[in-house]
Design an enzyme around this catalytic site. Structure first.
Site, PDB file in Angstrom:
ATOM      1  N   TRP A  41      -4.590  -2.610  -7.648  1.00 33.71           N
ATOM      2  CA  TRP A  41      -5.895  -2.478  -7.371  1.00 33.71           C
ATOM      3  C   TRP A  41      -6.310  -1.098  -7.191  1.00 33.71           C
ATOM      4  O   TRP A  41      -5.602  -0.275  -6.322  1.00 33.71           O
ATOM      5  CB  TRP A  41      -6.185  -3.268  -5.891  1.00 33.71           C
ATOM      6  CG  TRP A  41      -7.934  -3.331  -5.725  1.00 33.71           C
ATOM      7  CD1 TRP A  41      -8.776  -4.248  -6.174  1.00 33.71           C
ATOM      8  CD2 TRP A  41      -8.251  -2.184  -4.862  1.00 33.71           C
ATOM      9  NE1 TRP A  41      -9.875  -3.726  -5.550  1.00 33.71           N
ATOM     10  CE2 TRP A  41      -9.490  -2.631  -4.823  1.00 33.71           C
ATOM     11  CE3 TRP A  41      -7.945  -1.193  -4.070  1.00 33.71           C
ATOM     12  CZ2 TRP A  41     -10.520  -1.966  -4.181  1.00 33.71           C
ATOM     13  CZ3 TRP A  41      -8.935  -0.694  -3.562  1.00 33.71           C
ATOM     14  CH2 TRP A  41     -10.143  -0.786  -3.501  1.00 33.71           C
ATOM     15  N   LYS A  88       0.719  -1.226  -0.099  1.00 32.26           N
ATOM     16  CA  LYS A  88      -0.005  -0.060   0.022  1.00 32.26           C
ATOM     17  C   LYS A  88       0.921   1.330   0.173  1.00 32.26           C
ATOM     18  O   LYS A  88       1.616   1.320   0.959  1.00 32.26           O
ATOM     19  CB  LYS A  88      -0.802   0.010   1.242  1.00 32.26           C
ATOM     20  CG  LYS A  88      -1.883  -1.244   1.240  1.00 32.26           C
ATOM     21  CD  LYS A  88      -2.873  -1.467   0.326  1.00 32.26           C
ATOM     22  CE  LYS A  88      -3.913  -2.459   0.322  1.00 32.26           C
ATOM     23  NZ  LYS A  88      -3.186  -3.935   0.178  1.00 32.26           N
TER      24      LYS A  88
END
Length: 367
Positions: free
Chosen positions: A320, A265
């Protein structure tokens, strides 16, 4: 080029379909913080941080804005010529809180790209591709619903499906994995993500019950110590996600052989500048990884895509973005979207997105 002022803005992002379910939490709307850094020559650079609710990881929207209130006043008047110098300056103003600093790091990269006339991907080492593969996340649910959603997304061009499990009866998770695999086998890779919901014992049981199904098992247990205890005991390759709290944690996991890959992330790692260090560590050991963020709109999506474009394609598991789960864009002219399972890398200078301030609410200004 110096920082003249910093605007902190809020955008509420309702979840399409009502609810996004993970093993230990569910969310119906996300609170995103968008930062606009304005320079003395009239340029604006944008960054974004959008935690996936307050319990997915130790990040939350109010915490991000409190950290920005601590940092931003001390950046006014600072020359922008080096993202690494800015990172040192931010660390001197506040310890930790990388997810808030990430928005400022992204904004500065946006500004430097505009000034130099190059996309952010160039500043991060140079794009190797003009589009990156995305993947779709199937949330915790019943087997038939999960299988149907996975099959639809594979038909749309996705070649990797992530299936959320955990927080319920183990056998139900096994049934769902088998149903989803039957729906996509031979057409897409499968990743199974427990988001820290399993004990080490449950992870071992789950692994054995699904031994005949090829997938990567993502972050089954909560702590890095638990994950280390599973080393060499699982059939499936293991990816780390939530445990990668900073680049030092990534280095520890690589050195200890704890992970076969990672789900990174960008904001958790402190922004694209520091996430690029994690990318390079993975390259040294040929470890696959994703380049994502927890949630957010066009700004953080663009940052993720720029970094993903610099990853060796054989190591990139996908990127994503929340495109499938939110409605609308902050930049209607240059939205970051998934088409045929891929995301085009913006080519304009900077991030390549120009948010419309009317799509958000101004929270604070520091000048």
């Amino acid at each position: 080029m110096k920082i003249e002022r910093v605007h902190v803005n809020q955008a509420l992002l309702p979840v399409v379909g009502g609810t996004y379910r993970l093993s230990q939490t569910e969310v119906e709307a996300l609170d995103s913080t968008l930062v606009e850094v304005v320079t003395d020559d009239g340029r604006s650079g944008w960054g974004e941080t959008c935690p996936l609710g307050p319990v997915y990881q130790p990040h939350h929207a109010l915490g991000a804005r409190a950290a920005l209130a601590q940092i931003a006043p001390g950046l006014v008047g600072t020359a922008i010529d080096s993202p690494r110098a800015l990172a040192r300056r931010m660390d001197g103003l506040l310890a930790g809180h990388g997810y808030a600093k990430a928005a400022l790091d992204t904004a500065v990269l946006d500004l430097l790209g505009q000034q130099l006339g190059v996309p952010v991907s160039t500043l991060l080492g140079g794009a190797l591709v003009d589009r990156v593969p995305s993947y779709y996340s199937v949330t915790v649910g019943d087997p038939d619903t999960g299988a149907r959603a996975a099959a639809e997304k594979v038909a749309d061009g996705y070649r990797r499906i992530q299936l959320k499990v955990g927080g319920r009866d183990l056998q139900r998770d096994v049934e769902t994995v088998r149903a989803v695999w039957d729906a996509v086998r031979g057409r897409a890779r499968l990743a199974v993500d427990a988001n820290r919901a399993m004990t080490a014992v449950h992870a071992l049981q789950f692994d054995r019950l699904c031994a005949d199904i090829p997938f990567t098992l993502e972050q089954p247990c909560a702590t890095l110590e638990e994950m280390e205890s599973l080393r060499g005991r699982l059939v499936h390759p293991v990816f780390l996600d939530e445990n990668t709290e900073d680049v030092a944690a990534v280095l520890r996991a690589i050195a200890g052989g704890t992970a076969d890959g990672f789900s990174f992330k960008v904001t958790r790692l402190g922004g694209p500048t520091r996430a690029a260090q994690a990318r390079d560590l993975c390259a040294l050991r040929s470890l696959p990884h994703t380049v994502d963020d927890a949630w957010g709109g066009d700004v953080i999506a663009a940052a993720c895509v720029h970094l993903a474009a610099t990853v060796d394609p054989r190591l990139l598991e996908g990127t994503w973005i929340a495109h499938d789960w939110i409605e609308g864009h902050v930049d209607d002219e240059h939205p970051v979207v998934v088409r045929d399972g891929h995301i085009a890398v913006p080519t304009a200078p900077g991030l390549g997105v120009r948010p419309d301030p009317t799509r958000m609410t101004r929270i604070a200004t520091y000048d």
